[in-house]
Design a protein around this motif. Structure first.
Motif, PDB file in Angstrom:
ATOM      1  N   HIS A  41      39.472  -2.137 -27.246  1.00  0.00           N
ATOM      2  CA  HIS A  41      38.886  -0.811 -27.482  1.00  0.00           C
ATOM      3  C   HIS A  41      37.366  -0.803 -27.337  1.00  0.00           C
ATOM      4  O   HIS A  41      36.807   0.184 -26.858  1.00  0.00           O
ATOM      5  CB  HIS A  41      39.244  -0.315 -28.883  1.00  0.00           C
ATOM      6  N   PHE A  42      36.721  -1.864 -27.774  1.00  0.00           N
ATOM      7  CA  PHE A  42      35.257  -1.937 -27.781  1.00  0.00           C
ATOM      8  C   PHE A  42      34.852  -3.308 -27.264  1.00  0.00           C
ATOM      9  O   PHE A  42      34.931  -4.299 -27.989  1.00  0.00           O
ATOM     10  CB  PHE A  42      34.709  -1.723 -29.202  1.00  0.00           C
ATOM     11  N   GLY A  43      34.405  -3.341 -26.019  1.00  0.00           N
ATOM     12  CA  GLY A  43      34.082  -4.612 -25.385  1.00  0.00           C
ATOM     13  C   GLY A  43      32.811  -5.273 -25.892  1.00  0.00           C
ATOM     14  O   GLY A  43      32.623  -6.476 -25.697  1.00  0.00           O
ATOM     15  N   THR A  44      31.959  -4.514 -26.556  1.00  0.00           N
ATOM     16  CA  THR A  44      30.703  -5.054 -27.072  1.00  0.00           C
ATOM     17  C   THR A  44      30.383  -4.386 -28.415  1.00  0.00           C
ATOM     18  O   THR A  44      30.950  -3.341 -28.757  1.00  0.00           O
ATOM     19  CB  THR A  44      29.526  -4.759 -26.123  1.00  0.00           C
ATOM     20  N   LYS A  45      29.459  -4.992 -29.123  1.00  0.00           N
ATOM     21  CA  LYS A  45      28.984  -4.404 -30.376  1.00  0.00           C
ATOM     22  C   LYS A  45      28.341  -3.041 -30.094  1.00  0.00           C
ATOM     23  O   LYS A  45      28.524  -2.079 -30.853  1.00  0.00           O
ATOM     24  CB  LYS A  45      27.974  -5.349 -31.030  1.00  0.00           C
ATOM     25  N   GLU A  46      27.634  -2.935 -28.985  1.00  0.00           N
ATOM     26  CA  GLU A  46      27.003  -1.668 -28.609  1.00  0.00           C
ATOM     27  C   GLU A  46      28.045  -0.586 -28.371  1.00  0.00           C
ATOM     28  O   GLU A  46      27.861   0.565 -28.739  1.00  0.00           O
ATOM     29  CB  GLU A  46      26.113  -1.851 -27.380  1.00  0.00           C
ATOM     30  N   ALA A  47      29.165  -0.957 -27.749  1.00  0.00           N
ATOM     31  CA  ALA A  47      30.239   0.012 -27.520  1.00  0.00           C
ATOM     32  C   ALA A  47      30.844   0.476 -28.846  1.00  0.00           C
ATOM     33  O   ALA A  47      31.194   1.654 -29.005  1.00  0.00           O
ATOM     34  CB  ALA A  47      31.319  -0.592 -26.631  1.00  0.00           C
ATOM     35  N   LEU A  48      30.934  -0.429 -29.798  1.00  0.00           N
ATOM     36  CA  LEU A  48      31.441  -0.080 -31.125  1.00  0.00           C
ATOM     37  C   LEU A  48      30.487   0.902 -31.821  1.00  0.00           C
ATOM     38  O   LEU A  48      30.920   1.916 -32.376  1.00  0.00           O
ATOM     39  CB  LEU A  48      31.610  -1.350 -31.961  1.00  0.00           C
ATOM     40  N   ILE A  49      29.197   0.616 -31.773  1.00  0.00           N
ATOM     41  CA  ILE A  49      28.205   1.515 -32.376  1.00  0.00           C
ATOM     42  C   ILE A  49      28.243   2.868 -31.680  1.00  0.00           C
ATOM     43  O   ILE A  49      28.233   3.914 -32.330  1.00  0.00           O
ATOM     44  CB  ILE A  49      26.797   0.892 -32.318  1.00  0.00           C
ATOM     45  N   LYS A  50      28.333   2.855 -30.366  1.00  0.00           N
ATOM     46  CA  LYS A  50      28.426   4.109 -29.609  1.00  0.00           C
ATOM     47  C   LYS A  50      29.655   4.896 -30.050  1.00  0.00           C
ATOM     48  O   LYS A  50      29.604   6.118 -30.213  1.00  0.00           O
ATOM     49  CB  LYS A  50      28.481   3.812 -28.114  1.00  0.00           C
ATOM     50  N   GLY A  51      30.758   4.209 -30.274  1.00  0.00           N
ATOM     51  CA  GLY A  51      31.970   4.867 -30.744  1.00  0.00           C
ATOM     52  C   GLY A  51      31.780   5.510 -32.112  1.00  0.00           C
ATOM     53  O   GLY A  51      32.268   6.615 -32.367  1.00  0.00           O
ATOM     54  N   MET A  52      31.050   4.835 -33.001  1.00  0.00           N
ATOM     55  CA  MET A  52      30.780   5.408 -34.323  1.00  0.00           C
ATOM     56  C   MET A  52      29.900   6.648 -34.207  1.00  0.00           C
ATOM     57  O   MET A  52      30.138   7.655 -34.876  1.00  0.00           O
ATOM     58  CB  MET A  52      30.128   4.371 -35.241  1.00  0.00           C
ATOM     59  N   VAL A  53      28.894   6.576 -33.344  1.00  0.00           N
ATOM     60  CA  VAL A  53      27.997   7.721 -33.154  1.00  0.00           C
ATOM     61  C   VAL A  53      28.770   8.906 -32.580  1.00  0.00           C
ATOM     62  O   VAL A  53      28.644  10.037 -33.053  1.00  0.00           O
ATOM     63  CB  VAL A  53      26.803   7.342 -32.246  1.00  0.00           C
ATOM     64  N   GLU A  54      29.580   8.655 -31.560  1.00  0.00           N
ATOM     65  CA  GLU A  54      30.364   9.732 -30.941  1.00  0.00           C
ATOM     66  C   GLU A  54      31.323  10.367 -31.935  1.00  0.00           C
ATOM     67  O   GLU A  54      31.473  11.588 -31.984  1.00  0.00           O
ATOM     68  CB  GLU A  54      31.134   9.193 -29.730  1.00  0.00           C
ATOM     69  N   ARG A  55      31.967   9.548 -32.760  1.00  0.00           N
ATOM     70  CA  ARG A  55      32.907  10.087 -33.748  1.00  0.00           C
ATOM     71  C   ARG A  55      32.170  10.924 -34.791  1.00  0.00           C
ATOM     72  O   ARG A  55      32.647  11.982 -35.201  1.00  0.00           O
ATOM     73  CB  ARG A  55      33.702   8.971 -34.408  1.00  0.00           C
ATOM     74  N   LEU A  56      31.025  10.463 -35.194  1.00  0.00           N
ATOM     75  CA  LEU A  56      30.201  11.203 -36.149  1.00  0.00           C
ATOM     76  C   LEU A  56      29.895  12.606 -35.627  1.00  0.00           C
ATOM     77  O   LEU A  56      30.082  13.596 -36.329  1.00  0.00           O
ATOM     78  CB  LEU A  56      28.896  10.429 -36.370  1.00  0.00           C
ATOM     79  N   ILE A  57      29.471  12.685 -34.391  1.00  0.00           N
ATOM     80  CA  ILE A  57      29.122  13.971 -33.775  1.00  0.00           C
ATOM     81  C   ILE A  57      30.358  14.858 -33.657  1.00  0.00           C
ATOM     82  O   ILE A  57      30.335  16.033 -34.024  1.00  0.00           O
ATOM     83  CB  ILE A  57      28.460  13.745 -32.399  1.00  0.00           C
ATOM     84  N   GLU A  58      31.446  14.293 -33.158  1.00  0.00           N
ATOM     85  CA  GLU A  58      32.693  15.060 -33.009  1.00  0.00           C
ATOM     86  C   GLU A  58      33.186  15.579 -34.353  1.00  0.00           C
ATOM     87  O   GLU A  58      33.626  16.733 -34.457  1.00  0.00           O
ATOM     88  CB  GLU A  58      33.771  14.187 -32.360  1.00  0.00           C
ATOM     89  N   ASP A  59      33.128  14.736 -35.383  1.00  0.00           N
ATOM     90  CA  ASP A  59      33.596  15.147 -36.710  1.00  0.00           C
ATOM     91  C   ASP A  59      32.789  16.326 -37.244  1.00  0.00           C
ATOM     92  O   ASP A  59      33.345  17.286 -37.766  1.00  0.00           O
ATOM     93  CB  ASP A  59      33.515  13.993 -37.709  1.00  0.00           C
ATOM     94  N   PHE A  60      31.466  16.249 -37.112  1.00  0.00           N
ATOM     95  CA  PHE A  60      30.668  17.338 -37.661  1.00  0.00           C
ATOM     96  C   PHE A  60      30.827  18.609 -36.823  1.00  0.00           C
ATOM     97  O   PHE A  60      30.925  19.705 -37.381  1.00  0.00           O
ATOM     98  CB  PHE A  60      29.192  16.965 -37.822  1.00  0.00           C
TER      99      PHE A  60
END
Length: 168
Positions: A41-60
């Protein structure tokens, strides 16, 4: 392993141990999956952080959309208090603490600018609308660092007073 479970595990890890603890191996362990499962799902730590940021935005964005309070600012205010009361805002501190990389936080900066510009031209009092949105921003920040600081009575009164600043 679901993508959402991995994001939850990363947020929990950050919340409990701070940004230095955010490694792919630690997230996989916290999620109860193999590192390979995480890497799917997340090939790098950066991809994981990006996923958290994207989810945060989508949720709000979804919270704002789901409010039925008239103007954008009234929906934004209602969404903020739904998020604060439910504990969903801890992600703000978690994501901000997770990344010193301005590139990864660019989507969040863009969303913040959008949230603060959205619908201002339709507001009866754009300055009051901005004051309320900025107050929400301050509340998010404070509550994300100390979730137990305020009780429900305080939130009710604060929301009532902020709503009173808005015409109509």
């Amino acid at each position: 392993m679901r993508r959402e479970d991995l994001l939850d595990a990363a947020e929990d890890l950050l919340s409990d141990q701070g940004s230095s603890a955010l490694t792919l191996a630690a997230v996989a362990e916290r999620a109860g999956c193999s590192k390979g499962g995480l890497l799917y799902h997340f090939g790098t730590k950066e991809a994981l952080i990006k996923g958290m940021v994207e989810r945060l935005i989508e949720d709000f964005d979804e919270l704002v959309t789901n409010q039925d309070h008239g103007t954008y600012t009234k929906r934004y205010l209602a969404a903020t208090f739904v998020a604060v009361r439910s504990g969903r805002l801890r992600r703000w501190a978690v994501v901000t603490g997770a990344s010193g990389n301005p590139f990864l936080l660019a989507p969040l900066r863009e969303a913040m600018a959008r949230w603060h510009r959205e619908g201002l031209e339709a507001e009866p009092d754009p300055a009051a609308a901005q004051i309320v949105r900025l107050a929400c921003e301050g509340l998010w920040d404070v509550v994300s660092h100390d979730p137990g600081l305020y009780d429900d009575d305080f939130y009710t009164e604060l929301e009532r007073r902020l709503l009173a600043l808005l015409p109509g």
